[in-house]
Motif scaffolding. Structure first.
Motif, short mmCIF file in Angstrom:
data_model
loop_
_atom_site.label_atom_id
_atom_site.label_comp_id
_atom_site.label_asym_id
_atom_site.label_seq_id
_atom_site.Cartn_x
_atom_site.Cartn_y
_atom_site.Cartn_z
N THR A 247 -11.87 -1.62 4.52
CA THR A 247 -12.76 -0.90 3.61
C THR A 247 -12.50 -1.27 2.15
N GLY A 248 -11.31 -1.77 1.85
CA GLY A 248 -10.98 -2.11 0.48
C GLY A 248 -10.79 -0.88 -0.41
N LEU A 249 -10.70 0.32 0.19
CA LEU A 249 -10.47 1.53 -0.62
C LEU A 249 -9.08 1.46 -1.26
N PRO A 250 -8.93 2.09 -2.43
CA PRO A 250 -7.61 2.04 -3.07
C PRO A 250 -6.58 2.79 -2.24
N ALA A 251 -5.40 2.21 -2.12
CA ALA A 251 -4.34 2.87 -1.35
C ALA A 251 -3.03 2.68 -2.07
N SER A 252 -2.20 3.73 -2.04
CA SER A 252 -0.87 3.56 -2.61
C SER A 252 -0.03 2.81 -1.60
N ARG A 253 0.76 1.90 -2.09
CA ARG A 253 1.65 1.14 -1.20
C ARG A 253 2.92 1.96 -0.97
N PRO A 254 3.54 1.76 0.18
CA PRO A 254 4.62 2.68 0.57
C PRO A 254 5.81 2.73 -0.37
N ASN A 255 6.23 1.60 -0.90
CA ASN A 255 7.34 1.61 -1.85
C ASN A 255 7.33 0.29 -2.60
N SER A 256 8.26 0.13 -3.51
CA SER A 256 8.21 -1.03 -4.39
C SER A 256 8.42 -2.35 -3.64
N MET A 257 8.90 -2.26 -2.38
CA MET A 257 9.22 -3.50 -1.68
C MET A 257 8.17 -3.92 -0.66
N ASN A 258 7.20 -3.07 -0.39
CA ASN A 258 6.15 -3.43 0.59
C ASN A 258 4.79 -3.50 -0.08
N ARG A 259 4.15 -4.62 0.00
CA ARG A 259 2.79 -4.70 -0.57
C ARG A 259 1.73 -4.56 0.50
N HIS A 260 2.12 -4.72 1.75
CA HIS A 260 1.16 -4.61 2.86
C HIS A 260 1.56 -3.45 3.73
N GLY A 261 0.78 -2.46 3.73
CA GLY A 261 1.11 -1.21 4.41
C GLY A 261 0.50 -0.12 3.57
N VAL A 262 0.30 1.06 4.15
CA VAL A 262 -0.30 2.16 3.40
C VAL A 262 0.47 3.45 3.66
N ILE A 263 0.36 4.35 2.70
CA ILE A 263 0.92 5.69 2.91
C ILE A 263 -0.09 6.44 3.77
N VAL A 264 0.24 6.67 5.01
CA VAL A 264 -0.74 7.23 5.94
C VAL A 264 -1.08 8.68 5.61
N ASP A 265 -0.17 9.38 4.91
CA ASP A 265 -0.48 10.74 4.45
C ASP A 265 -1.60 10.72 3.43
N GLU A 266 -1.89 9.58 2.87
CA GLU A 266 -2.88 9.52 1.80
C GLU A 266 -4.20 8.89 2.26
N ILE A 267 -4.34 8.72 3.57
CA ILE A 267 -5.65 8.30 4.07
C ILE A 267 -6.18 9.35 5.06
N GLY A 268 -5.49 10.49 5.15
CA GLY A 268 -6.01 11.61 5.94
C GLY A 268 -5.20 11.92 7.19
N MET A 269 -4.07 11.24 7.39
CA MET A 269 -3.31 11.51 8.62
C MET A 269 -2.15 12.48 8.39
N GLU A 270 -2.23 13.28 7.32
CA GLU A 270 -1.07 14.11 7.01
C GLU A 270 -0.76 15.16 8.07
N ARG A 271 -1.82 15.68 8.75
CA ARG A 271 -1.54 16.70 9.78
C ARG A 271 -0.81 16.07 10.98
N LEU A 272 -1.24 14.88 11.38
CA LEU A 272 -0.58 14.20 12.50
C LEU A 272 0.88 13.87 12.15
N MET A 273 1.11 13.47 10.91
CA MET A 273 2.48 13.14 10.49
C MET A 273 3.35 14.40 10.45
N ASP A 274 2.76 15.53 10.01
CA ASP A 274 3.51 16.81 10.06
C ASP A 274 3.94 17.09 11.50
#
Ligand SMILES: O=C(O)CCC(=O)C(=O)O
Ligand SMILES: [Fe+2]
Length: 453
Positions: A247-274
């Motif tokens: 989708t090319g939507l803006p996403a925060s990257r998980p930490n300073s060392m990973n450029r490929h990957g996404v914070i899944v809590d920030e694309i709507g999966m926060e309940r599943l992660m809880d």
């Protein structure tokens, strides 16, 4: 972690002042809640309670309640955990309120702490409420609409938090109609049978430590692996992550060392992660680690969850580090790859630090569980692509107690595979830097020069 001074409100730094409330007071609160009888829609007692009788006299008194996300808000359908911790000065000072479910709200700070506008609206200083229902009603109100900001936070800090939270909610709502597998975003979440290895789920739900241990293999002291996700769940997650990238939507990257990957809590999966944290990581951690290692029962109350992906042409591996977590769950999702093992060295603050203990070969569906301060790094990938889902489980109470920095033990000769060019100032003492890499020593020298030092 953002630390905010709320002195005058809870008598000290947020997160530091919990503790020592006689169990009788906590018990009185539980009794009061029951006596309240009427159950407002936002209060769902019983199942979620830490029974006050379990609170030892010298311990923080905490009750965990749930609040149902109000209709018409982004939280509708979700049942959110709310931790109320009673400070020693209670009832002169209000209980400290913290969300134990991941949520994005412009007045909710790192770790789920509610911000100062909440306490201002509560007005406890003017009129101590001594009433848990009043507190919960204000929590409910906070979810309905942001509160007026009679803020003790500096305006700049407040605006920064609010902006960040708005950005996150924007991505979540923009992605909602584009989701591939709605089940991953369900509210309330379901850890569907068929997603998690049934034996593990049953052992965790039963909080049966012996059964949990029988599902787990100890790779090295304090590093565990177990079959956890079924191929079905791995497939759904991989699909969804690829769909999101497209989708090319803006996403925060998980930490300073990973450029490929996404914070899944920030694309709507926060309940599943809880759900993963509460139903799997908490019982696993309780069964496998000591209380002093991870803060003890009920304490892994928030998290940071993200994916990582390695390919030979993008992120190829991950330098040695330890995690900003108490306990880390790392599940390999797939798919086909060669290399990209996970190398473990000793623990930060212990004499084994920077000594190799084991190198683990990831397998799709299998998880690794370790303490955050266990040093580790991902070896270079040779072929294919590897993705993992990583949950950094955190404990606010552990963080409040933990000493600032354990000793470094850097004088002991390290194993070369355990060195980090990002974090170890003595890297070049032991071996040459990889080509094209600027070591920590040089980076620090440059920073000092820029600061005129
Ligand atoms: O790639 C892995 O398995 C580990 C990743 C990791 O350690 C991290 O992102 O913190
Ligand atoms: Fe890590």
């Amino acid at each position: 972690m953002i630390t905010v001074s709320l002195s005058g409100l809870v008598g000290g730094r947020v997160g530091v002042s919990l503790a020592v409330l006689p169990a009788t007071i906590a018990r009185a609160h539980v009794a009061q809640l029951l006596a309240d009888g009427a159950r407002p829609s936002y209060l769902a007692p019983h199942a979620e309670w830490v029974d006050a009788r379990d609170v030892p006299a010298q311990c923080a008194a905490e009750v965990v309640l749930t609040v149902d996300g109000p209709r018409g808000t982004a939280y509708a359908g979700a049942r959110l955990r709310v931790h109320l911790s009673f400070p020693p000065a209670y009832p002169a000072h209000p209980p400290l309120v913290r969300f134990g479910s991941q949520l994005h709200h412009e007045q909710v700070l790192e770790g789920g702490l509610v911000g100062p506008p909440f306490y201002a609206a509560l007005g406890w200083e003017r009129k101590p409420a001594r009433h848990v229902r009043t507190v919960m009603a204000e929590v409910h109100q906070l979810l309905v609409a942001p509160l007026p900001t009679g803020s003790r936070l500096s305006r700049a800090t407040y605006l920064r938090i609010a902006q960040l939270q708005r950005l996150r909610t924007h991505t979540i709502s923009a992605y909602a109609p584009l989701r591939t597998h709605g089940a991953l975003f369900a509210q309330p979440p379901a850890l569907l049978a068929g997603w998690v290895e049934p034996r593990v789920l049953a052992a965790c739900d039963a909080r049966d430590d012996a059964a949990i241990r029988s599902c787990v293999h100890e790779l090295a002291p304090g590093v565990f692996s177990l079959a956890l996700f079924t191929p079905a769940l791995c497939g759904l997650l991989l699909d969804e992550l690829r769909g999101f990238e497209r989708t090319g939507l803006p996403a925060s990257r998980p930490n300073s060392m990973n450029r490929h990957g996404v914070i899944v809590d920030e694309i709507g999966m926060e309940r599943l992660m809880d759900e993963l944290r509460v139903r799997l990581v908490c019982p696993l951690a309780e069964a496998l680690f000591t209380e002093s290692d991870q803060g003890g029962s009920h304490s892994l109350d928030h998290h940071h969850a993200f994916s990582v992906t390695y390919t030979p042409s993008a992120d190829t591996g991950l330098d040695m580090h330890h995690d900003d977590s108490e306990v880390t769950l790392n599940v390999c999702l797939g798919s086909r790859f060669e290399g990209a093992g996970l190398t473990f060295c000793g623990r930060f603050g212990e004499t084994t630090y920077r000594k190799h203990i084991v190198t683990y070969a990831h397998q799709p569906g299998r998880a690794v569980l370790h303490l955050g301060r266990q040093r580790h790094g991902a070896d270079t990938i040779v072929r294919g692509e590897r993705s993992s889902l990583i949950v950094w489980a955190r404990s606010s109470s552990y963080r409040a107690r933990a000493p600032d920095e354990p000793p470094m033990h850097q004088r002991v000769a390290p194993d070369l595979c355990c060195l980090s060019y990002t974090h170890d100032i003595d890297y070049e003492t032991w071996q040459e830097l990889p080509p094209g890499v600027v070591g920590k020593r040089e980076r620090l020298a440059k920073l000092r020069a820029m600061g005129g030092g």
